[in-house]
Design a protein around this motif. Structure first.
Motif, PDB file in Angstrom:
ATOM      1  N   THR A 106       0.819  -1.216   0.000  1.00  0.00           N
ATOM      2  CA  THR A 106       0.000   0.000   0.000  1.00  0.00           C
ATOM      3  C   THR A 106       0.854   1.268   0.000  1.00  0.00           C
ATOM      4  O   THR A 106       0.367   2.339  -0.349  1.00  0.00           O
ATOM      5  CB  THR A 106      -0.931   0.036   1.221  1.00  0.00           C
ATOM      6  N   LYS A 107       2.121   1.151   0.371  1.00  0.00           N
ATOM      7  CA  LYS A 107       3.031   2.307   0.459  1.00  0.00           C
ATOM      8  C   LYS A 107       3.889   2.476  -0.786  1.00  0.00           C
ATOM      9  O   LYS A 107       4.680   3.413  -0.879  1.00  0.00           O
ATOM     10  CB  LYS A 107       3.943   2.146   1.671  1.00  0.00           C
ATOM     11  N   SER A 108       3.749   1.585  -1.739  1.00  0.00           N
ATOM     12  CA  SER A 108       4.619   1.580  -2.910  1.00  0.00           C
ATOM     13  C   SER A 108       4.024   2.400  -4.056  1.00  0.00           C
ATOM     14  O   SER A 108       2.880   2.202  -4.450  1.00  0.00           O
ATOM     15  CB  SER A 108       4.841   0.136  -3.377  1.00  0.00           C
ATOM     16  N   ARG A 109       4.834   3.294  -4.587  1.00  0.00           N
ATOM     17  CA  ARG A 109       4.423   4.109  -5.737  1.00  0.00           C
ATOM     18  C   ARG A 109       4.974   3.497  -7.019  1.00  0.00           C
ATOM     19  O   ARG A 109       6.084   2.992  -7.045  1.00  0.00           O
ATOM     20  CB  ARG A 109       4.951   5.531  -5.597  1.00  0.00           C
ATOM     21  N   ASN A 110       4.185   3.577  -8.073  1.00  0.00           N
ATOM     22  CA  ASN A 110       4.682   3.134  -9.377  1.00  0.00           C
ATOM     23  C   ASN A 110       5.454   4.279 -10.022  1.00  0.00           C
ATOM     24  O   ASN A 110       5.656   5.331  -9.408  1.00  0.00           O
ATOM     25  CB  ASN A 110       3.537   2.605 -10.253  1.00  0.00           C
ATOM     26  N   LYS A 111       5.881   4.120 -11.252  1.00  0.00           N
ATOM     27  CA  LYS A 111       6.703   5.134 -11.918  1.00  0.00           C
ATOM     28  C   LYS A 111       5.953   6.438 -12.181  1.00  0.00           C
ATOM     29  O   LYS A 111       6.570   7.491 -12.346  1.00  0.00           O
ATOM     30  CB  LYS A 111       7.286   4.577 -13.224  1.00  0.00           C
TER      31      LYS A 111
END
Length: 120
Positions: A106-111
């Motif tokens: 849930t804390k991970s951003r994509n490019k």
């Protein structure tokens, strides 16, 4: 291959080939356990590919059980499987399964800078 050509019923129901197999996916893993770690020509693992094709929760569970690290692998766009599941309108059961297996996703951003919540 000719055996399978002559036994159409076994192609439709893998339980007739290997006792306990729930799907062709489990049958494949019985014969090639590293299949969950093999990327396609675009660099995608089987888990996100399954999510792109609206796989059932049973198939997703098998994919996770076979290679849990796939939950942490970003695709060429920086998407984790949770991003892919949300973008492809996966079943709520599948979304919950992914979140329970890897809550930090849930804390991970994509490019593009999107968190999973931005895609939902």
């Amino acid at each position: 291959m000719s055996y399978m050509e002559n036994h159409y019923d076994k192609r439709l129901d893998p339980r007739l080939l290997v006792e306990g197999s729930k799907s062709v996916v489990t049958l494949l893993f019985n014969y090639y356990s590293d299949a969950a770690k093999v990327k396609d020509t675009l660099g995608d693992l089987p888990l996100p590919l399954s999510l792109k094709s609206s796989a059932t929760s049973d198939v997703v569970r098998i994919r996770i059980d076979q290679y849990q690290e796939a939950l942490k692998v970003q695709d060429r766009y920086g998407n984790l499987p949770i991003h892919t599941a949300l973008a492809n309108y996966s079943q709520l059961e599948v979304i919950n399964m992914l979140l329970e297996a890897y809550p930090d996703a849930t804390k991970s951003r994509n490019k593009r800078g999107d968190l999973p919540i931005n895609i939902a």
